[in-house]
Write an enzyme that holds these catalytic residues in place. Structure first.
Site, short mmCIF file in Angstrom:
data_model
loop_
_atom_site.label_atom_id
_atom_site.label_comp_id
_atom_site.label_asym_id
_atom_site.label_seq_id
_atom_site.Cartn_x
_atom_site.Cartn_y
_atom_site.Cartn_z
N PRO A 9 -0.22 56.37 -18.84
CA PRO A 9 0.07 55.66 -17.60
C PRO A 9 1.07 56.34 -16.67
CG PRO A 9 1.04 54.53 -19.48
CD PRO A 9 0.13 55.58 -20.02
N ASN A 10 0.75 56.27 -15.41
CA ASN A 10 1.59 56.75 -14.30
C ASN A 10 1.61 58.27 -14.15
OD1 ASN A 10 2.51 54.09 -13.48
ND2 ASN A 10 3.65 54.08 -15.41
N ARG A 17 5.84 60.86 -8.16
CA ARG A 17 6.63 59.96 -8.99
C ARG A 17 7.94 60.62 -9.44
NH1 ARG A 17 5.30 59.08 -15.36
NH2 ARG A 17 6.86 57.46 -15.70
N TYR A 22 10.11 64.56 -12.92
CA TYR A 22 8.79 65.06 -13.30
C TYR A 22 8.27 66.21 -12.43
CZ TYR A 22 8.80 60.78 -16.07
OH TYR A 22 9.13 59.79 -16.96
N ASN A 71 -0.03 63.24 -23.94
CA ASN A 71 1.18 62.66 -23.37
C ASN A 71 0.86 61.19 -23.11
OD1 ASN A 71 3.43 61.85 -21.99
ND2 ASN A 71 3.46 63.55 -20.54
N ALA A 74 4.56 56.14 -21.20
CA ALA A 74 5.33 54.97 -21.65
C ALA A 74 4.77 54.36 -22.95
CB ALA A 74 5.38 53.92 -20.56
N HIS A 77 6.26 54.92 -26.54
CA HIS A 77 7.39 54.15 -27.08
C HIS A 77 7.02 52.73 -27.47
CE1 HIS A 77 9.15 57.58 -25.15
NE2 HIS A 77 8.86 57.13 -23.93
N ASP A 84 -1.88 54.58 -34.28
CA ASP A 84 -2.90 54.43 -35.35
C ASP A 84 -4.13 55.29 -35.05
OD1 ASP A 84 -1.36 52.70 -36.82
OD2 ASP A 84 -2.49 50.89 -36.31
N GLU A 95 1.78 66.27 -29.47
CA GLU A 95 2.40 65.32 -28.53
C GLU A 95 3.24 66.11 -27.53
OE1 GLU A 95 5.00 62.55 -30.53
OE2 GLU A 95 5.82 61.77 -28.65
N HIS A 97 5.73 65.90 -23.83
CA HIS A 97 6.40 65.17 -22.76
C HIS A 97 6.97 66.17 -21.77
CE1 HIS A 97 5.95 61.44 -24.89
NE2 HIS A 97 6.33 62.09 -25.99
N SER A 99 9.56 65.49 -19.67
CA SER A 99 11.02 65.39 -19.71
C SER A 99 11.51 65.44 -21.15
CB SER A 99 11.46 64.06 -19.06
OG SER A 99 10.94 62.97 -19.79
N ARG A 104 17.32 60.83 -22.31
CA ARG A 104 17.12 59.67 -21.44
C ARG A 104 17.45 58.38 -22.19
NH1 ARG A 104 11.50 60.38 -18.59
NH2 ARG A 104 12.47 58.85 -17.18
N ARG A 108 13.43 55.48 -25.09
CA ARG A 108 12.52 56.65 -25.05
C ARG A 108 12.71 57.57 -26.26
NH1 ARG A 108 10.42 56.38 -19.67
NH2 ARG A 108 11.96 55.48 -18.30
#
Ligand code: DQA
Length: 137
Positions: A9-10, A17, A22, A71, A74, A77, A84, A95, A97, A99, A104, A108
Site C-alpha cells: 500500500p501507498n 509521497r 521515499y 515490500n 505498512a 508491520h 503466512d 523483503e 524497504h 527507508s 523510525r 515499524r
C-alpha cells in the site's frame, strides 16, 4: 530467471509521497531502469493497496517463479496473512524497504514478513530493490 517485485500500500505514490523519506522517483520510472539494467532477468512488477490481493499474487507466483522481492509497506508491520503466505510458498522471498525502518517509529521495528524471508534489505532507498535482485543472481 523469473523474478517479481511486489509492492504494498501507498507505494503507488512514490515520487509524491513524503519525498524526504521515499525520494522523488516514481516506481514506474525506476522499474524501467531496472529492466534495462537486468536484461537477463524476466522482471515483473505488481502493486496493490489491498491485503488480500497481495496474498493472492504471492500464492499465484510463489510456486513457479524463482523469487519474490516484497515490500509489503505498512502491511509488513500488521499482516499475519501476508507473513503466512510468504511461509506457505516454495520460492524465496527477499523483503525490502526503502527507508531504514529501525530509525523510525517503534511500530515499524516489527515485521511479520522477516520470519519467512530469505533475507531483508532496507534503508538504501530504491537501491534496496536493486540489491535484492543482485542477491538472486
Ligand atoms: C516502507 C516502510 C514502511 O514502514 C512503510 O509503511 C511504507 C514503506 C519502506 O519501503 O520504507 O509504506 O516499507
Amino acid at each position: 530467471m523469473k523474478l517479481i517485485i511486489i509492492n504494498g500500500p501507498n507505494l503507488n505514490l512514490l515520487g509524491k509521497r513524503e519525498p524526504e523519506v521515499y525520494g522523488t522517483n516514481t516506481f514506474e520510472d525506476f522499474f524501467t531502469e531496472l529492466q534495462f539494467k537486468f536484461q537477463e532477468v524476466q522482471l515483473e512488477y505488481y502493486q496493490s493497496n489491498i491485503e488480500g490481493e497481495l496474498i493472492g499474487k504471492i500464492q499465484e507466483v510463489g510456486f513457479t517463479y524463482d523469487g519474490i522481492i516484497l515490500n509489503a509497506a505498512a502491511y509488513t508491520h500488521t499482516s499475519v496473512g501476508i507473513g503466512d503466505a510468504v511461509k506457505a510458498i516454495d520460492c524465496p522471498v527477499v523483503e525490502v524497504h526503502i527507508s531504514n525502518t529501525f530509525q523510525r517509529e517503534e511500530f515499524r521495528h516489527t515485521s511479520y514478513i522477516s520470519p519467512g524471508a530469505k533475507g531483508v534489505i532496507l534503508g538504501f532507498g530504491l537501491q534496496s530493490y536493486e540489491l535484492a535482485i543482485q542477491s538472486f543472481l
